[in-house]
Design an enzyme around this catalytic site. Structure first.
Site, PDB file in Angstrom:
ATOM      1  N   PHE A 182       0.843  -1.196   0.000  1.00 23.76           N
ATOM      2  CA  PHE A 182       0.000   0.000   0.000  1.00 23.76           C
ATOM      3  C   PHE A 182       0.872   1.238   0.000  1.00 23.76           C
ATOM      4  CE2 PHE A 182       0.785  -1.003   4.427  1.00 23.76           C
ATOM      5  CZ  PHE A 182       1.029   0.226   5.030  1.00 23.76           C
ATOM      6  N   CYS A 183       0.261   2.343  -0.437  1.00 29.88           N
ATOM      7  CA  CYS A 183       0.916   3.652  -0.428  1.00 29.88           C
ATOM      8  C   CYS A 183      -0.190   4.694  -0.271  1.00 29.88           C
ATOM      9  CB  CYS A 183       1.744   3.874  -1.691  1.00 29.88           C
ATOM     10  SG  CYS A 183       0.800   3.699  -3.221  1.00 29.88           S
ATOM     11  N   THR A 184       0.109   5.949  -0.515  1.00 31.04           N
ATOM     12  CA  THR A 184      -0.868   7.000  -0.260  1.00 31.04           C
ATOM     13  C   THR A 184      -2.104   6.872  -1.147  1.00 31.04           C
ATOM     14  OG1 THR A 184       0.941   8.474   0.344  1.00 31.04           O
ATOM     15  CG2 THR A 184      -1.204   9.488  -0.064  1.00 31.04           C
TER      16      THR A 184
END
Length: 268
Positions: A182-184
């Protein structure tokens, strides 16, 4: 009262007319009095924009009228003031820098998992096949320090170009688990998951829409802290409220985008 609509959006798609598209979008954004950053490269488009709801929706309509961006999805949040000082549209080599040319998300993406499904897996402690779930944070270390999912793997990278080496050094940490990176907003995971699949890690998924979509659809379940954003708001809570109501501070440079964020606008 929150009156400024903020959007984050990206699309991996072949773009061969970067300079002309840049000029067209910059002129339209200025007419609409939008502020923020749009990056264009041969691999696609990436943007962070803010303005009145009408102006932002007009800009999205213009983009979606182009067949290349017809299915562009924008993650939305609101702020009381404009978090950007100026409007930038730039042509870059990559819309998210990885320095790994073999990774081409426009040619096909790795599988993902929806926010609601991830929450269910985390609630029950395993995926639907009974395998343990490992959450892999692909963001930079200082972003992780603002907040992340409970128990997430954090390799303390300082920029995304370090991610391929980190995977090679820690791949045994991912064995035997369903890995959800996951990331922003999802853009880094588009490349991260293709890279991991290229390296033979077929047990990896990407969180669709990233943390921001998770907040929007699920809230803060299993997440601790805030989500750093590269604008004057500094970070967003799980209810998408801004940490900073005074957005007069300078936003940090984003080393992965290869561009300095504009100075945030003074609060009014």
């Amino acid at each position: 009262m929150s009156e400024i609509l903020n959007i984050a959006a990206y699309k991996f798609v072949a773009i061969g007319d970067g300079p002309a598209l840049r000029d067209h979008l910059l002129a339209h954004a200025r007419t609409l009095e939008l502020r923020g950053t749009v990056l264009i490269s041969p691999e696609g488009i990436n943007m962070f924009l803010a303005g009145t709801a009408t102006a932002v929706e007009d800009f999205l309509a213009l983009l979606r009228a182009d067949a290349r961006f017809s299915d562009l999805v924008a993650k939305k949040s609101w702020s009381a003031t404009q978090p950007f000082r100026r409007m930038l549209v730039k042509c870059k080599r990559e819309i998210i820098r990885m320095d790994h040319p073999a990774i081409q998300p426009a040619s096909g993406r790795a599988p993902g998992v929806e926010p609601a499904t991830l929450r269910r897996w985390l609630d029950q402690g395993h995926d639907d096949e009974g395998k343990p779930v490992a959450l892999l944070d692909t963001r930079n270390a200082f972003e992780v320090d603002y907040g992340t999912f409970e128990g997430a793997i954090d390799w303390r990278i300082s920029k995304f170009t370090e991610f391929p080496k980190a995977v090679a050094e820690h791949r045994e940490q991912l064995a035997g688990k369903t890995v959800v990176s996951f990331c922003t907003g999802g853009i880094r995971c588009e490349k991260a998951n293709l890279l991991m699949h290229e390296m033979g890690l077929d047990n990896t998924l990407q969180l669709e829409g990233g943390i921001l979509r998770y907040f929007e659809e699920v809230g803060g379940a299993h997440y601790r802290g805030d989500c750093f954003v590269f604008d004057g708001r500094e970070a967003l809570a799980p209810d998408l409220s801004a940490r900073r109501q005074d957005v007069s501070a300078r936003a940090p440079e984003d080393p992965d985008l290869g561009v300095k964020r504009p100075m945030a606008a003074p609060a009014s």
